[in-house]
Design an enzyme around this catalytic site. Structure first.
Site, PDB file in Angstrom:
ATOM      1  N   GLY A 134       1.070  -1.134   0.161  1.00 12.63           N
ATOM      2  CA  GLY A 134       0.056  -0.055  -0.063  1.00 12.63           C
ATOM      3  C   GLY A 134       0.751   1.169  -0.106  1.00 12.63           C
ATOM      4  O   GLY A 134       2.173   1.101   0.087  1.00 12.63           O
ATOM      5  N   CYS A 135       0.296   2.484   0.127  1.00 13.66           N
ATOM      6  CA  CYS A 135       1.149   3.532  -0.029  1.00 13.66           C
ATOM      7  C   CYS A 135       1.650   3.963   1.305  1.00 13.66           C
ATOM      8  O   CYS A 135       2.759   4.493   1.433  1.00 13.66           O
ATOM      9  CB  CYS A 135       0.111   4.807  -0.136  1.00 13.66           C
ATOM     10  SG  CYS A 135      -1.019   5.265   0.848  1.00 13.66           S
ATOM     11  N   THR A 136       1.228   3.418   2.268  1.00 10.68           N
ATOM     12  CA  THR A 136       2.174   3.478   3.565  1.00 10.68           C
ATOM     13  C   THR A 136       3.086   2.090   3.925  1.00 10.68           C
ATOM     14  O   THR A 136       3.867   2.190   5.081  1.00 10.68           O
ATOM     15  CB  THR A 136       1.105   3.552   4.825  1.00 10.68           C
ATOM     16  OG1 THR A 136       0.430   2.493   4.763  1.00 10.68           O
ATOM     17  CG2 THR A 136       0.313   4.843   4.563  1.00 10.68           C
ATOM     18  N   GLY A 137       2.916   1.173   3.202  1.00 11.15           N
ATOM     19  CA  GLY A 137       4.070   0.052   3.517  1.00 11.15           C
ATOM     20  C   GLY A 137       3.219  -1.281   2.845  1.00 11.15           C
ATOM     21  O   GLY A 137       2.346  -1.314   2.484  1.00 11.15           O
TER      22      GLY A 137
END
Length: 386
Positions: free
Chosen positions: A359-362
């Site tokens: 995802g965009c956060t990891g």
């Protein structure tokens, strides 16, 4: 009739009184060494750094270690960088200097340096833990210990309750889990909150630029890269100007105050490195570190590290069959990238189909919407999420 030694002692006392009247402080000055051989910019650059620090601050004395080029500073003469390091250690052990700034030094395993930068986003100071050395051969354990060292350095420079962020690199989620448990068991510190909308203690690149946390925890190789970029991003890379250098070597029970700068560091940065070292000496950073490690151990530091880093991984030890494929749209964040595969296998073993993703956060684990609660329960039980 007074002996020469007595006369010298009386002279020193009167000098200290005169200096105290001049500065308004009668506190004994710390003595900070500076090795001046080995810089890519030459001896003159190192001496200029000492002059800058003397003119800008003045609440500590500077002792040069190298070839004698000036009468402005006390100089301990040596012929090579290697001899300079030997002399530096000797002076530290004898108590003739309270700390030293030098380029490159072989710290023992378990000790790494805590850097200090000025971030470009908001001009804010931020401690980088750590920037050189090897705290542990295990990445996750090393980063956890780096957090304790970073808190120690932050307290030494006057930040009483430093906010700790963990850089979003491999192992970050495991580090967060360990530190959360140690915090819950009584080791007192606060996590920073990312400036991004989703928040959390795991810091993004934006947080690096803004200086969101007081202490940014990372592995020392990443920290080394970052401090070089922060120090020289305006100069093209061959001359470091901004910040306070790579910082003091800190580790459990380490007893010598040695602050590191790069061979590419210029006089403006080395001036601030001398200031950083002097502040650490004045406020006894190594004693603070000893106390912090003692408190963290009391809160189960090593036990929590072992729980995560030495966790049995039955998923790797046996063949686990993947359940029938499903449409997976529910994302479970907070799994460390180093544990994604094992976490998926934990779910497969219990008949829950899952896939790993980013995802965009990891990293995330994706499961079907109707199995999200079961998946979360299984992952929590196995220690992969909080």
């Amino acid at each position: 009739m007074a002996s020469n030694a007595t006369k010298a002692m009386i002279a020193d006392v009167f000098n200290e009184i005169a200096e105290g009247i001049k500065s308004g402080s009668f506190k004994k000055k710390v003595r900070i060494g500076l090795t001046i051989l080995g810089s890519e910019h030459g001896v003159e650059e190192m001496v200029n750094a000492a002059k800058l620090a003397k003119n800008k601050y003045g609440d500590f004395d500077i002792v040069l270690i190298g070839t004698k080029t000036t009468d402005e500073f006390e100089t301990v003469e040596v012929e090579s960088p290697e001899e300079g390091h030997k002399k530096m250690v000797e002076l530290l052990e004898k108590g003739e200097i309270d700390g030293c700034v030098t380029q490159h030094f072989d710290f023992p395993i378990g000790v790494s340096t805590v850097g200090r930068v000025i971030t470009p986003g908001k001009g804010r100071e931020m401690v980088l833990a750590t920037t050189t050395g090897t705290t542990s051969t295990n990445r996750v354990e090393g980063m956890v210990i780096n957090a304790i060292s970073g808190i120690s350095a932050a307290k030494a420079i006057g930040i009483q309750n430093p906010k700790v962020g963990i850089l979003n690199v491999d192992g970050a989620r495991q580090v967060e889990r360990i530190l959360t448990e140690v915090k819950n068991k009584g080791y007192e510190f606060d996590f920073a909150e990312s400036l991004r909308a989703d928040g959390g203690a795991v810091m993004r690149g934006n947080d690096l630029l803004a200086g969101t946390p007081d202490v940014m925890v990372c592995d020392s190789l990443t920290g080394n890269l970052l401090i070089k970029i922060f120090a020289s991003f305006t100069t093209g890379g061959n001359y470091e100007t901004v910040g306070y250098g790579y910082g003091p070597g800190i580790g459990d029970n380490y007893d010598k105050l040695v602050n590191i700068v790069s061979r590419a560091s210029g006089a403006p940065l080395i001036c601030e490195a001398l200031r950083y070292c002097a502040t650490c000496a004045q406020n006894k950073v190594l004693s603070i570190a000893s106390s912090e490690f003692k408190n963290a151990k009391k809160a189960g530091l090593q036990e929590e590290i072992d729980k995560v880093t030495k966790k049995a991984a039955p998923a790797d030890a046996e063949e686990v069959k993947m359940p029938p494929k499903k449409v997976v749209t529910f994302a479970i964040p907070g799994i460390d990238i180093l544990e994604l595969e094992d976490a998926c296998k934990v779910l497969w073993k219990e008949g829950v189909y899952s896939e790993s993703g980013m995802g965009c956060t990891g990293p995330v684990i994706l499961v079907a919407e109707d199995e999200n609660e079961k998946a979360l329960e299984l992952l929590k039980k196995a220690g992969y999420v909080q």
